[in-house]
Design a protein around this motif. Structure first.
Motif, PDB file in Angstrom:
ATOM      1  N   PHE A 245      18.901  34.912  95.768  1.00 51.50           N
ATOM      2  CA  PHE A 245      18.111  33.780  95.280  1.00 51.50           C
ATOM      3  C   PHE A 245      16.653  34.214  95.157  1.00 51.50           C
ATOM      4  O   PHE A 245      16.037  34.633  96.136  1.00 51.50           O
ATOM      5  CB  PHE A 245      18.224  32.596  96.248  1.00 51.50           C
ATOM      6  N   VAL A 283      19.883  24.861  95.390  1.00 54.21           N
ATOM      7  CA  VAL A 283      20.488  25.637  94.318  1.00 54.21           C
ATOM      8  C   VAL A 283      22.000  25.431  94.359  1.00 54.21           C
ATOM      9  O   VAL A 283      22.598  25.322  95.436  1.00 54.21           O
ATOM     10  CB  VAL A 283      20.125  27.136  94.450  1.00 54.21           C
ATOM     11  N   TYR A 285      25.850  26.694  92.596  1.00 57.29           N
ATOM     12  CA  TYR A 285      26.599  27.687  91.846  1.00 57.29           C
ATOM     13  C   TYR A 285      28.036  27.194  91.677  1.00 57.29           C
ATOM     14  O   TYR A 285      28.506  26.321  92.431  1.00 57.29           O
ATOM     15  CB  TYR A 285      26.628  29.043  92.561  1.00 57.29           C
ATOM     16  N   PHE A 291      28.133  34.424  89.775  1.00 62.05           N
ATOM     17  CA  PHE A 291      27.004  34.032  90.610  1.00 62.05           C
ATOM     18  C   PHE A 291      25.695  34.667  90.155  1.00 62.05           C
ATOM     19  O   PHE A 291      24.745  34.735  90.929  1.00 62.05           O
ATOM     20  CB  PHE A 291      27.282  34.428  92.063  1.00 62.05           C
ATOM     21  N   ARG A 293      23.728  33.527  87.768  1.00 62.24           N
ATOM     22  CA  ARG A 293      22.742  32.505  87.442  1.00 62.24           C
ATOM     23  C   ARG A 293      23.218  31.176  88.019  1.00 62.24           C
ATOM     24  O   ARG A 293      24.393  30.817  87.884  1.00 62.24           O
ATOM     25  CB  ARG A 293      22.568  32.389  85.932  1.00 62.24           C
ATOM     26  N   PRO A 294      22.346  30.410  88.655  1.00 58.78           N
ATOM     27  CA  PRO A 294      22.770  29.126  89.234  1.00 58.78           C
ATOM     28  C   PRO A 294      23.111  28.103  88.163  1.00 58.78           C
ATOM     29  O   PRO A 294      22.497  28.055  87.086  1.00 58.78           O
ATOM     30  CB  PRO A 294      21.565  28.706  90.069  1.00 58.78           C
ATOM     31  N   GLU A 297      19.476  23.885  89.724  1.00 54.91           N
ATOM     32  CA  GLU A 297      18.453  24.192  90.720  1.00 54.91           C
ATOM     33  C   GLU A 297      17.405  23.086  90.723  1.00 54.91           C
ATOM     34  O   GLU A 297      16.963  22.633  89.660  1.00 54.91           O
ATOM     35  CB  GLU A 297      17.793  25.535  90.432  1.00 54.91           C
TER      36      GLU A 297
END
Length: 573
Positions: A245, A283, A285, A291, A293-294, A297
């Motif tokens: 992150f 955040v 997912y 994983f 890119r979330p 957020e």
């Protein structure tokens, strides 16, 4: 007697009925189970913020108010399993984590003293409320003099129940069996690598963890190295997935501490993974990846640098509830993950106890959490209003809570080292109700190791080596040497082992070794103490004082010395 009127006739059935036994045969002298369960009834159950109760009280008179309040209290006791309780006092310091296996028969508790205690409801009785095993999974080697790490999180595998995940203030999480044996110890990453994608494990302290809702071999951990790592319990050499992150907060160099993590079940809704960070971010997912890119957020979901310790997802995977260090509880919708739906004020205890959590009840019908005053709060899942507030440990913060779906019992862990198991005899099964339904165990004098010399009863042989403090009766865990109760907030003092006893300290050296104090003295000062004595009563030059003549010098004044001046030195060739 001349007439029949003078004769009085008494009823034999009425007079002799009090003397006749109700039944014949051998009577059982067993314990009164109903009275035993009744003694576990809680005395205080406080109901607040019920809309129907408020409306009834505002429309009626004084007597009607009292009647409605008593009816509401009885209804709440039937609705929630809080009418009775079982108290377990097994830790010396604050209880930070609790977990029950899927069947509800085995309980594990974690504490700031670094120990994980295992309780078996099937073997406990009202007089033997203790753990059958206490393990210290993060204790260092014996040379470290008993150094350990406080436990942050424990959780049984919700699918198998044979092992549980144990997370402490340590870079390596451990998988421990239900009997207390370490099964897997995950690897520690290389702290000198800058890119967290290339490390095989956490490089700093782990704060939280959880299990995959569908795969019994996968678990996740959140660390202070700004990563979430997914592990396969069959492969301890490297994580399966690493989620890095990157914080958007200024001045954090892209790193922040991950404080909480939750993994939802996809049985009724989407499979999602949600984590909370110290910079206030939230955040989300996809639970099955990718994983990189979330999926969502929220920046500054809570106040930055405020430890968000509580995080949970509803059973349908649509709602997320968080409890932050900014004294708020917020409700989020995963389908519109931009701003909170509801925000309520709730005092936080994450400053002193960073593992304070919040949990959804079974089927997400309620939300449970603790408070700094020691109260249990049962909240409405729609508007976060308290439906029931009941004191558990007044004056001692309530740190961890959990609601088991199968046995319908609530677990609480407090800062005073107590674990309370709340239940209702009518709606709860097994667990604490099963323990209090048994007869108390009869005590024997040989059960106390202080009053017997039979070492075989303790499992010891004649040539066994006993570690100091290892026996159950060798020390009083609840009191200090002076007899006063031990403060649970005070750090635990390491035990003095035989190895430490054989090492001489400064006091032993000063008292038993001659001239040992000279090591810390100044040699010049030590010699000058005898200067006057050596001049008055010399020891080695005493004979010279009589044989040597008196030295005679020319008497010169200061003026003569100044006029003559120093002698000229000869030139060197």
């Amino acid at each position: 007697m001349s007439s029949d009127d003078d004769i009085e006739v008494h009823s034999l059935d009425q007079d002799l009925g009090d003397f006749l036994p109700a039944s014949f045969g051998k009577k059982s002298k067993g314990p009164d189970i109903e009275a035993q369960i009744e003694r576990s009834r809680r005395k205080v159950v406080q109901e607040v913020n019920k809309p129907s109760g408020k409306q009834a009280s505002s429309s009626g008179g004084g007597s009607d108010d009292s009647d409605s309040d008593s009816d509401d209290d009885s209804d709440d006791q039937d609705e929630y399993p809080v009418s009775h309780e079982l108290v377990l006092r097994t830790h010396e310091r604050a209880v930070t984590a609790t977990s029950l296996d899927p069947a509800g028969g085995r309980l594990v508790t974690g504490s700031l003293d670094g120990k994980a205690n295992l309780h078996d409801f099937a073997s406990m009785t009202p007089t033997t409320l203790r753990a059958f095993r206490s393990v210290d999974p993060f204790a260092t080697r014996p040379s470290a003099a008993g150094e350990t790490h406080p436990i942050h999180h424990v959780q049984f595998n919700p699918l198998s129940g044979g092992v549980f995940l144990c997370v402490a203030a340590h870079p390596q999480a451990r998988i421990i069996s239900r009997d207390g044996d370490i099964v897997t110890e995950f690897v520690k990453g290389d702290m000198y690598l800058r890119d967290m994608h290339n490390t095989k494990g956490h490089i700093s302290e782990i704060t939280a963890g959880g299990w995959h809702p569908e795969d019994k071999n996968l678990c996740i951990t959140a660390g202070t190295d700004s990563t979430l790592r997914i592990w396969d319990i069959n492969n301890k050499r490297s994580q399966k997935e690493v989620i890095v992150f990157k914080s958007k907060a200024a001045g954090s160099a892209g790193r922040t501490k991950m404080t909480a993590v939750a993994w939802s079940s996809s049985a009724q809704g989407p499979n999602i993974l949600v984590g909370a960070a110290l910079d206030g971010s939230l955040v989300m997912y996809g639970g099955n990846g990718p994983f990189s890119r979330p999926a969502g957020e929220v920046r500054e979901a809570h106040k930055p640098q405020a430890w968000t310790s509580g995080l949970d997802i509803s059973s349908d995977g649509r709602m997320v509830v968080t409890r932050g260090g900014d004294d708020t509880i917020k409700l989020w919708d995963t389908r519109k993950f931009t701003k909170p739906l509801v925000t309520v004020a709730h005092p936080s205890t994450s400053d002193h106890y960073p593992t304070s959590n919040i949990r959804y009840a079974p089927n997400s019908t309620s939300i449970v959490t603790g408070s700094a005053t020691g109260d249990l709060h049962i909240l409405n899942p729609g508007n976060l209003r308290p439906e029931l507030v009941t004191p558990i440990t007044p004056g001692s913060p309530l740190i961890t809570v959990d609601w088991h779906p199968k046995i319908n019992q609530i677990l609480t862990g407090s800062a005073n080292g107590e674990v309370h198991v709340l239940y209702n005899p009518d709606k709860s099964t097994r667990g604490a109700y099963e323990v209090l339904s048994r007869a108390p165990k009869k005590r024997h004098i040989d059960d106390n190791p202080e009053l017997t010399m039979d070492q075989s009863a303790l499992g010891l042989s004649g040539d066994a080596i006993v570690t100091p403090g290892a026996l159950a009766g060798s020390r009083n865990k609840g009191a200090a040497a002076s007899g006063r109760p031990k403060d649970p907030r005070r750090p635990e003092q390491p035990q003095q082992t035989p190895f430490l006893k054989s090492q001489p300290d400064d006091r032993h050296i000063a008292e038993n070794i001659p001239l040992a104090r000279m090591l810390h003295e100044d040699p010049r000062e030590a010699l000058l103490k005898y200067a006057d004595k050596a001049q008055k009563d010399p020891m080695f030059t005493k004979a010279w004082s009589k044989t040597q003549p008196q030295t005679q010098y020319a008497e010169l004044s200061d003026d003569d010395v100044d006029e003559e001046g120093p002698e000229k030195k000869k030139a060197k060739r």
